[in-house]
Design a protein around this motif. Structure first.
Motif, PDB file in Angstrom:
ATOM      1  N   GLY A 237       7.077  20.626   3.235  1.00 12.63           N
ATOM      2  CA  GLY A 237       6.239  21.388   2.318  1.00 12.63           C
ATOM      3  C   GLY A 237       4.846  21.638   2.834  1.00 12.63           C
ATOM      4  N   PRO A 238       4.089  20.575   3.229  1.00 15.16           N
ATOM      5  CA  PRO A 238       2.722  20.836   3.695  1.00 15.16           C
ATOM      6  C   PRO A 238       2.701  21.679   4.967  1.00 15.16           C
ATOM      7  CG  PRO A 238       3.024  18.517   3.142  1.00 15.16           C
ATOM      8  CD  PRO A 238       4.385  19.150   3.114  1.00 15.16           C
ATOM      9  N   ASP A 239       1.612  22.378   5.155  1.00 15.26           N
ATOM     10  CA  ASP A 239       1.445  23.234   6.320  1.00 15.26           C
ATOM     11  C   ASP A 239       1.237  22.365   7.562  1.00 15.26           C
ATOM     12  OD1 ASP A 239       0.540  24.998   8.293  1.00 15.26           O
ATOM     13  OD2 ASP A 239      -0.298  26.347   6.795  1.00 15.26           O
ATOM     14  N   PRO A 240       2.127  22.413   8.555  1.00 13.06           N
ATOM     15  CA  PRO A 240       1.998  21.542   9.726  1.00 13.06           C
ATOM     16  C   PRO A 240       0.784  21.866  10.598  1.00 13.06           C
ATOM     17  CG  PRO A 240       3.764  23.137  10.056  1.00 13.06           C
ATOM     18  CD  PRO A 240       3.340  23.268   8.643  1.00 13.06           C
ATOM     19  N   GLN A 241       0.216  23.047  10.436  1.00 10.71           N
ATOM     20  CA  GLN A 241      -0.961  23.397  11.226  1.00 10.71           C
ATOM     21  C   GLN A 241      -2.250  22.909  10.573  1.00 10.71           C
ATOM     22  OE1 GLN A 241      -1.137  27.423  12.696  1.00 10.71           O
ATOM     23  NE2 GLN A 241       1.088  27.657  12.633  1.00 10.71           N
ATOM     24  N   ARG A 242      -2.135  22.437   9.330  1.00  6.28           N
ATOM     25  CA  ARG A 242      -3.335  22.015   8.612  1.00  6.28           C
ATOM     26  C   ARG A 242      -3.326  20.534   8.248  1.00  6.28           C
ATOM     27  NH1 ARG A 242      -2.833  27.302   5.137  1.00  6.28           N
ATOM     28  NH2 ARG A 242      -4.387  28.654   6.059  1.00  6.28           N
ATOM     29  N   PHE A 243      -2.132  19.934   8.174  1.00  5.62           N
ATOM     30  CA  PHE A 243      -2.049  18.569   7.669  1.00  5.62           C
ATOM     31  C   PHE A 243      -1.266  17.664   8.601  1.00  5.62           C
ATOM     32  CE2 PHE A 243      -2.655  21.180   3.892  1.00  5.62           C
ATOM     33  CZ  PHE A 243      -3.672  20.492   3.250  1.00  5.62           C
ATOM     34  N   SER A 244      -1.553  16.384   8.513  1.00 10.36           N
ATOM     35  CA  SER A 244      -0.776  15.332   9.153  1.00 10.36           C
ATOM     36  C   SER A 244      -0.472  14.267   8.099  1.00 10.36           C
ATOM     37  CB  SER A 244      -1.545  14.709  10.323  1.00 10.36           C
ATOM     38  OG  SER A 244      -1.790  15.661  11.338  1.00 10.36           O
ATOM     39  N   MET A 245       0.514  13.429   8.404  1.00 14.48           N
ATOM     40  CA  MET A 245       0.873  12.350   7.497  1.00 14.48           C
ATOM     41  C   MET A 245       0.715  11.011   8.208  1.00 14.48           C
ATOM     42  SD  MET A 245       4.384  11.743   5.283  1.00 14.48           S
ATOM     43  CE  MET A 245       5.423  11.419   6.705  1.00 14.48           C
ATOM     44  N   LYS A 246       0.199  10.053   7.481  1.00 15.21           N
ATOM     45  CA  LYS A 246       0.057   8.718   8.040  1.00 15.21           C
ATOM     46  C   LYS A 246       0.628   7.693   7.066  1.00 15.21           C
ATOM     47  CE  LYS A 246      -4.554   7.667   6.184  1.00 15.21           C
ATOM     48  NZ  LYS A 246      -5.903   7.149   6.518  1.00 15.21           N
ATOM     49  N   ILE A 247       0.989   6.546   7.598  1.00 15.72           N
ATOM     50  CA  ILE A 247       1.499   5.465   6.776  1.00 15.72           C
ATOM     51  C   ILE A 247       0.315   4.658   6.249  1.00 15.72           C
ATOM     52  CG2 ILE A 247       1.766   3.870   8.731  1.00 15.72           C
ATOM     53  CD1 ILE A 247       4.349   2.902   7.364  1.00 15.72           C
ATOM     54  N   ASP A 248       0.327   4.350   4.958  1.00 14.14           N
ATOM     55  CA  ASP A 248      -0.746   3.577   4.335  1.00 14.14           C
ATOM     56  C   ASP A 248      -0.377   2.100   4.222  1.00 14.14           C
ATOM     57  OD1 ASP A 248      -2.459   5.726   4.003  1.00 14.14           O
ATOM     58  OD2 ASP A 248      -1.633   6.247   2.053  1.00 14.14           O
ATOM     59  N   SER A 249       0.817   1.840   3.688  1.00 13.73           N
ATOM     60  CA  SER A 249       1.209   0.447   3.466  1.00 13.73           C
ATOM     61  C   SER A 249       2.716   0.346   3.417  1.00 13.73           C
ATOM     62  CB  SER A 249       0.601  -0.082   2.163  1.00 13.73           C
ATOM     63  OG  SER A 249       1.072   0.666   1.045  1.00 13.73           O
ATOM     64  N   CYS A 250       3.225  -0.865   3.704  1.00 11.44           N
ATOM     65  CA  CYS A 250       4.651  -1.153   3.596  1.00 11.44           C
ATOM     66  C   CYS A 250       4.828  -2.589   3.127  1.00 11.44           C
ATOM     67  CB  CYS A 250       5.364  -0.974   4.939  1.00 11.44           C
ATOM     68  SG  CYS A 250       5.674   0.740   5.397  1.00 11.44           S
ATOM     69  N   TYR A 251       5.888  -2.819   2.372  1.00  8.81           N
ATOM     70  CA  TYR A 251       6.215  -4.171   1.948  1.00  8.81           C
ATOM     71  C   TYR A 251       7.720  -4.272   1.760  1.00  8.81           C
ATOM     72  CZ  TYR A 251       6.421  -2.116  -2.763  1.00  8.81           C
ATOM     73  OH  TYR A 251       6.729  -1.334  -3.850  1.00  8.81           O
ATOM     74  N   ALA A 252       8.208  -5.481   1.697  1.00  7.45           N
ATOM     75  CA  ALA A 252       9.633  -5.743   1.538  1.00  7.45           C
ATOM     76  C   ALA A 252       9.879  -6.500   0.247  1.00  7.45           C
ATOM     77  CB  ALA A 252      10.151  -6.562   2.723  1.00  7.45           C
ATOM     78  N   THR A 253      11.026  -6.206  -0.380  1.00 12.09           N
ATOM     79  CA  THR A 253      11.455  -6.926  -1.578  1.00 12.09           C
ATOM     80  C   THR A 253      12.916  -7.321  -1.407  1.00 12.09           C
ATOM     81  OG1 THR A 253      12.160  -4.894  -2.701  1.00 12.09           O
ATOM     82  CG2 THR A 253       9.871  -5.594  -3.041  1.00 12.09           C
ATOM     83  N   PRO A 254      13.361  -8.330  -2.142  1.00 15.68           N
ATOM     84  CA  PRO A 254      14.768  -8.737  -2.037  1.00 15.68           C
ATOM     85  C   PRO A 254      15.703  -7.882  -2.878  1.00 15.68           C
ATOM     86  CG  PRO A 254      13.607 -10.211  -3.502  1.00 15.68           C
ATOM     87  CD  PRO A 254      12.573  -9.270  -2.945  1.00 15.68           C
ATOM     88  N   THR A 255      15.151  -6.961  -3.673  1.00 14.32           N
ATOM     89  CA  THR A 255      15.952  -6.051  -4.480  1.00 14.32           C
ATOM     90  C   THR A 255      15.466  -4.639  -4.236  1.00 14.32           C
ATOM     91  OG1 THR A 255      14.517  -6.070  -6.436  1.00 14.32           O
ATOM     92  CG2 THR A 255      16.156  -7.850  -6.250  1.00 14.32           C
ATOM     93  N   SER A 256      16.213  -3.660  -4.770  1.00 18.10           N
ATOM     94  CA  SER A 256      15.826  -2.257  -4.591  1.00 18.10           C
ATOM     95  C   SER A 256      14.685  -1.840  -5.501  1.00 18.10           C
ATOM     96  CB  SER A 256      17.044  -1.354  -4.852  1.00 18.10           C
ATOM     97  OG  SER A 256      17.516  -1.537  -6.174  1.00 18.10           O
ATOM     98  N   ASN A 257      14.251  -2.730  -6.383  1.00 12.87           N
ATOM     99  CA  ASN A 257      13.166  -2.430  -7.313  1.00 12.87           C
ATOM    100  C   ASN A 257      11.825  -2.517  -6.592  1.00 12.87           C
ATOM    101  OD1 ASN A 257      11.410  -2.118  -9.434  1.00 12.87           O
ATOM    102  ND2 ASN A 257      11.842  -4.111 -10.368  1.00 12.87           N
ATOM    103  N   PRO A 258      11.108  -1.400  -6.418  1.00 10.26           N
ATOM    104  CA  PRO A 258       9.811  -1.457  -5.735  1.00 10.26           C
ATOM    105  C   PRO A 258       8.794  -2.335  -6.453  1.00 10.26           C
ATOM    106  CG  PRO A 258      10.605   0.813  -5.890  1.00 10.26           C
ATOM    107  CD  PRO A 258      11.471  -0.017  -6.786  1.00 10.26           C
ATOM    108  N   SER A 259       9.018  -2.591  -7.758  1.00  8.57           N
ATOM    109  CA  SER A 259       8.076  -3.401  -8.538  1.00  8.57           C
ATOM    110  C   SER A 259       8.504  -4.857  -8.627  1.00  8.57           C
ATOM    111  CB  SER A 259       7.931  -2.808  -9.956  1.00  8.57           C
ATOM    112  OG  SER A 259       7.445  -1.492  -9.894  1.00  8.57           O
ATOM    113  N   ASP A 260       9.470  -5.243  -7.827  1.00  7.89           N
ATOM    114  CA  ASP A 260       9.903  -6.641  -7.814  1.00  7.89           C
ATOM    115  C   ASP A 260       8.700  -7.541  -7.527  1.00  7.89           C
ATOM    116  OD1 ASP A 260      11.042  -9.191  -7.006  1.00  7.89           O
ATOM    117  OD2 ASP A 260      12.961  -8.142  -6.910  1.00  7.89           O
ATOM    118  N   PRO A 261       8.478  -8.569  -8.349  1.00 10.21           N
ATOM    119  CA  PRO A 261       7.307  -9.429  -8.132  1.00 10.21           C
ATOM    120  C   PRO A 261       7.360 -10.203  -6.816  1.00 10.21           C
ATOM    121  CG  PRO A 261       8.750 -10.364  -9.810  1.00 10.21           C
ATOM    122  CD  PRO A 261       9.257  -8.985  -9.524  1.00 10.21           C
ATOM    123  N   ILE A 262       8.572 -10.377  -6.272  1.00  6.94           N
ATOM    124  CA  ILE A 262       8.700 -11.047  -4.986  1.00  6.94           C
ATOM    125  C   ILE A 262       8.596  -9.998  -3.887  1.00  6.94           C
ATOM    126  CG2 ILE A 262      10.190 -12.469  -3.529  1.00  6.94           C
ATOM    127  CD1 ILE A 262      11.482 -13.512  -6.095  1.00  6.94           C
TER     128      ILE A 262
END
Length: 326
Positions: A237-262
């Motif tokens: 979607g974004p214009d490749p001549q105007r924008f780039s994408m970077k990674i901000d953060s990553c984390y792991a959980t033991p379930t597929s729930n991104p809001s898992d407290p663990i």
């Protein structure tokens, strides 16, 4: 009894009015009768109150629906509005592509609307779309001219109308590898998160050159702890001549729930966190694709691991200031 009879009459009247026109009329239409061979029929006609001898076209154009899609926006004009503008000798966008440099094409939609589409990609060299950014969104503004046709006109009695339509897109998006593996970490395939009309995809690859992504057909997948994982993300979607994408953060959980407290955080503020996981950024903040690698690990007492990452768009290039390897 009179009250009860009155309710019946009111319900009967509402039902009769409802059945007058087979289809619901648009907001700028009204249901009116007409007679054929002595039988009264009803049809949706342009509302005479709105489209009187001097319609307020600027107000009407400011209220047309706007639809945003990757690198493009569209507006829909009702047949009543379009025809009335033609009656008043006002050019529609497809009749004046000289001034409407962003115009792409138009098409009739069920004979009730005409959709006009406008591109704002940098590949449209003549397009004058303006771009503005704040801390959360990028906004594309497209000027659309509705000019009074002065051809063969001696007296000009109407002003041209310039309407600027806007589409905003978020700069920050989230994605997850949504399939965990037993007993070793190997989240499968991809998860698509839709924000506005940008589509973010994150996937796990089989090979170090980031090809051969895992699919559901590969399940079950067993990957030994310490095995390199090749992870990539891309955005459409974004214009490749105007924008780039970077990674901000990553984390792991033991379930597929991104809001898992663990959870276990391993990337923050675009850089690897101190710990035992080796992370290498292969490509980050230089175009609309991000590639990084890491060693497979297992979370104690849990057989599965799911990865969740946050990405953001930036104007131009924005490689992280950290070393890229931890």
């Amino acid at each position: 009894m009179k009250v009860f009879l009155g309710i019946i009459l009111i319900i009967g009247f509402i039902k009769q009015v409802y059945l007058q026109c087979e289809n619901s009329c648009h907001l700028d239409e009204e249901c009116l009768p007409f007679i054929i061979n002595g039988t009264t029929h009803y049809s949706c006609e342009c509302n005479a109150t709105i489209y009187n001898n001097d319609p307020d076209f600027p107000l009407l154009l400011s209220n047309v629906p706007v639809y945003c899609s990757p690198n493009q926006l569209a507006i829909k004009l009702t047949s009543c509005l379009g025809q009335r503008m033609l009656d008043f000798n006002i050019l529609l966008p497809d009749e004046n592509i000289v001034d409407n440099q962003c115009f792409s094409h138009s098409e009739a939609v069920n004979f009730d609307f005409t959709e006009f589409q406008f591109n704002f990609s940098s590949t449209a060299t003549n397009c004058q779309a303006a771009i503005s950014m704040n801390s959360t969104h990028v906004t594309y503004s497209v000027p659309v001219w509705f000019k009074y046709n002065t051809t063969n006109q001696i007296v000009i009695i109407y002003n041209d109308i310039l309407v600027t339509y806007n589409c905003s897109y978020p700069l920050t998006m989230n994605a997850s590898l949504n399939i965990g593996l037993n007993p070793y970490l190997s989240p499968d395939h991809l998860s698509i998160a839709r924000f506005g009309t940008h589509v973010l995809t994150m996937q796990l690859f089989k090979y170090s050159n980031y090809t051969g992504s895992y699919t559901i057909a590969d399940l079950p997948i067993y990957i030994k702890v310490g095995t390199p994982l090749y992870i990539g993300a891309s955005i459409m979607g974004p214009d490749p001549q105007r924008f780039s994408m970077k990674i901000d953060s990553c984390y792991a959980t033991p379930t597929s729930n991104p809001s898992d407290p663990i959870k276990y955080n391993f990337i923050s503020d675009s850089c690897p966190l101190p710990g035992f996981i080796t992370i290498s950024f292969i490509q980050d903040g230089v175009d609309l694709m991000v590639y990084f690698s890491m060693k497979a690990f297992r979370m104690a007492r849990y057989s599965q691991v799911y990865l969740h990452c946050s990405f953001s768009l930036c104007a131009g290039k924005c490689p992280p200031s950290c070393s890229g390897t931890q």
